[in-house]
Design a protein around this motif. Structure first.
Motif, PDB file in Angstrom:
ATOM      1  N   LYS A   1       0.835  -1.220   0.000  1.00 58.56           N
ATOM      2  CA  LYS A   1       0.000   0.000   0.000  1.00 58.56           C
ATOM      3  C   LYS A   1       0.874   1.278   0.000  1.00 58.56           C
ATOM      4  CE  LYS A   1      -2.399   1.104   3.708  1.00 58.56           C
ATOM      5  NZ  LYS A   1      -2.133   1.019   4.973  1.00 58.56           N
ATOM      6  N   LEU A   2       2.026   1.234   0.644  1.00 64.01           N
ATOM      7  CA  LEU A   2       2.800   2.460   0.895  1.00 64.01           C
ATOM      8  C   LEU A   2       3.896   2.725  -0.141  1.00 64.01           C
ATOM      9  CD1 LEU A   2       3.238   2.375   4.776  1.00 64.01           C
ATOM     10  CD2 LEU A   2       2.152   4.193   3.449  1.00 64.01           C
ATOM     11  N   ALA A   3       4.241   1.724  -0.971  1.00 63.03           N
ATOM     12  CA  ALA A   3       5.391   1.891  -1.880  1.00 63.03           C
ATOM     13  C   ALA A   3       5.261   3.142  -2.757  1.00 63.03           C
ATOM     14  CB  ALA A   3       5.551   0.654  -2.748  1.00 63.03           C
ATOM     15  N   ALA A   4       4.148   3.273  -3.468  1.00 59.75           N
ATOM     16  CA  ALA A   4       3.995   4.414  -4.391  1.00 59.75           C
ATOM     17  C   ALA A   4       3.942   5.761  -3.656  1.00 59.75           C
ATOM     18  CB  ALA A   4       2.754   4.210  -5.254  1.00 59.75           C
ATOM     19  N   PRO A   5       3.159   5.916  -2.591  1.00 60.03           N
ATOM     20  CA  PRO A   5       3.158   7.216  -1.884  1.00 60.03           C
ATOM     21  C   PRO A   5       4.535   7.597  -1.321  1.00 60.03           C
ATOM     22  CG  PRO A   5       1.340   5.826  -1.121  1.00 60.03           C
ATOM     23  CD  PRO A   5       2.140   5.007  -2.072  1.00 60.03           C
ATOM     24  N   MET A   6       5.311   6.598  -0.853  1.00 61.46           N
ATOM     25  CA  MET A   6       6.647   6.912  -0.339  1.00 61.46           C
ATOM     26  C   MET A   6       7.571   7.360  -1.481  1.00 61.46           C
ATOM     27  SD  MET A   6       7.571   4.195   2.687  1.00 61.46           S
ATOM     28  CE  MET A   6       7.550   2.705   1.695  1.00 61.46           C
TER      29      MET A   6
END
Ligand code: SF4
Length: 316
Positions: free
Chosen positions: A105-110
């Motif tokens: 879930k967090l890969a792209a926003p990070m």
């Protein structure tokens, strides 16, 4: 501002490891002994205070890299904001070390916030051994997180701690997975930290034993070590790379450039030191310089000598 903080070995702080919180959603055997988490002992400082302290340290040290750790940094609510804040401070490289459970879930926003590098801890491909090491199920979820991080354009590495008598059978399956996905994997010798502070030997699987195991399937040659690096690297005949972080067999203190900031906003010059250094007035240039010099003096000359703090508390 000139960086005047240097020790007798010519070591300077260039990499800041930030422990965002001492909370985790795993119970890794080499960290919390698998017996439930160390209750969160600090509420930690606010993201705003944290970024101010990172900015002060950058002013003094001209930092090259910030690595976010924990506990488990993806449990930190303002993680994406902190990454964006570090980028706006102007630090060249932003990295994170995670157990990958929330990564899909967090890969792209990070990535969008400015993250470049990610180390994902994966100690087994086999579900039962994954549970034995982390006291969590669902190894596939970590694998999906790793593939999502690659897809998001993050530079991915895998970290695997090998404990004798528990997961050494996973060395080749982990290497096969990493090579099949063009990922660099690094194996870690167990560290004398936390509950293993006084008895790491029983689980110790050395760099030599790791190389012998990998040599049973792959041919490889050693690559020159980069200054300040913790890992030694080898390249196989078909161009894949693996590394070993051998704090016992091949210590790396001589050119260590790491400073640590814990979730209470205190600094540590060395992982072997259990003594947090408190800076009372971060706007007082003289005090910050003196405390950084004090931190640098905490560093070991040759090798890691162990710590009663666990990875959960200081982020390794
Ligand atoms: S033990 Fe201390 S000096 Fe040695 S590599 Fe670790 S942090 Fe650096």
């Amino acid at each position: 501002m000139m960086n005047i903080v240097v020790d007798a070995y010519g070591r300077r702080f260039k990499t800041l490891r930030v422990s965002l919180l001492n909370k985790c959603n795993f119970n890794c055997t080499y960290c919390t002994e698998g017996e439930g988490q160390v209750k969160e002992t600090s509420t930690g400082i606010t993201a705003e205070d944290l970024l101010q302290r990172i900015a002060h340290l950058h002013q003094h040290l001209q930092l090259e890299t910030v690595r976010l750790t924990g506990g488990e940094p993806t449990l930190y609510h303002q993680l994406v904001e902190v990454i964006a804040g570090i980028q706006s401070i102007g630090i060249k490289t932003i990295s994170i070390t995670t157990n990958g459970f929330l990564l899909e879930k967090l890969a792209a926003p990070m990535k969008d916030a400015g993250l470049q590098n990610i180390n994902v801890s994966l100690d087994a491909m086999n579900e039962d051994l994954f549970f034995a090491m982390s006291k969590r199920n669902n190894v596939q979820r970590i694998i999906n997180g790793i593939l999502a991080a690659q897809k998001a354009g993050l530079h991915v590495k895998i970290n695997a701690v090998i404990m004798k008598g528990i997961n050494e059978s996973q060395i080749l399956p982990l290497v096969d997975f990493a090579f099949a996905n063009n990922i660099t994997i690094r194996f870690l010798e167990v560290m004398a930290m936390g509950h293993l502070h006084h008895q790491p030997q029983q689980y110790f699987y050395s760099q030599e034993a790791l190389l012998q195991t990998i040599a049973s399937k792959y041919s490889f040659t050693k690559i020159d070590r980069n200054g300040g690096a913790t890992a030694n690297y080898w390249q196989t005949t078909d161009g894949h790379t693996f590394g070993i972080i051998a704090n016992e067999s091949a210590p790396f203190c001589s050119d260590c450039n790491r400073l640590r900031l814990d979730s209470n906003g205190h600094i540590f010059g060395c992982l072997s030191s259990n003594h947090p250094i408190k800076i009372n007035n971060w706007n007082n240039h003289q005090e910050v310089t003196e405390k950084l010099q004090e931190a640098l003096l905490q560093k070991q000359p040759i090798k890691f000598t162990g710590s009663s703090l666990s990875m959960l508390q200081i982020g390794g």
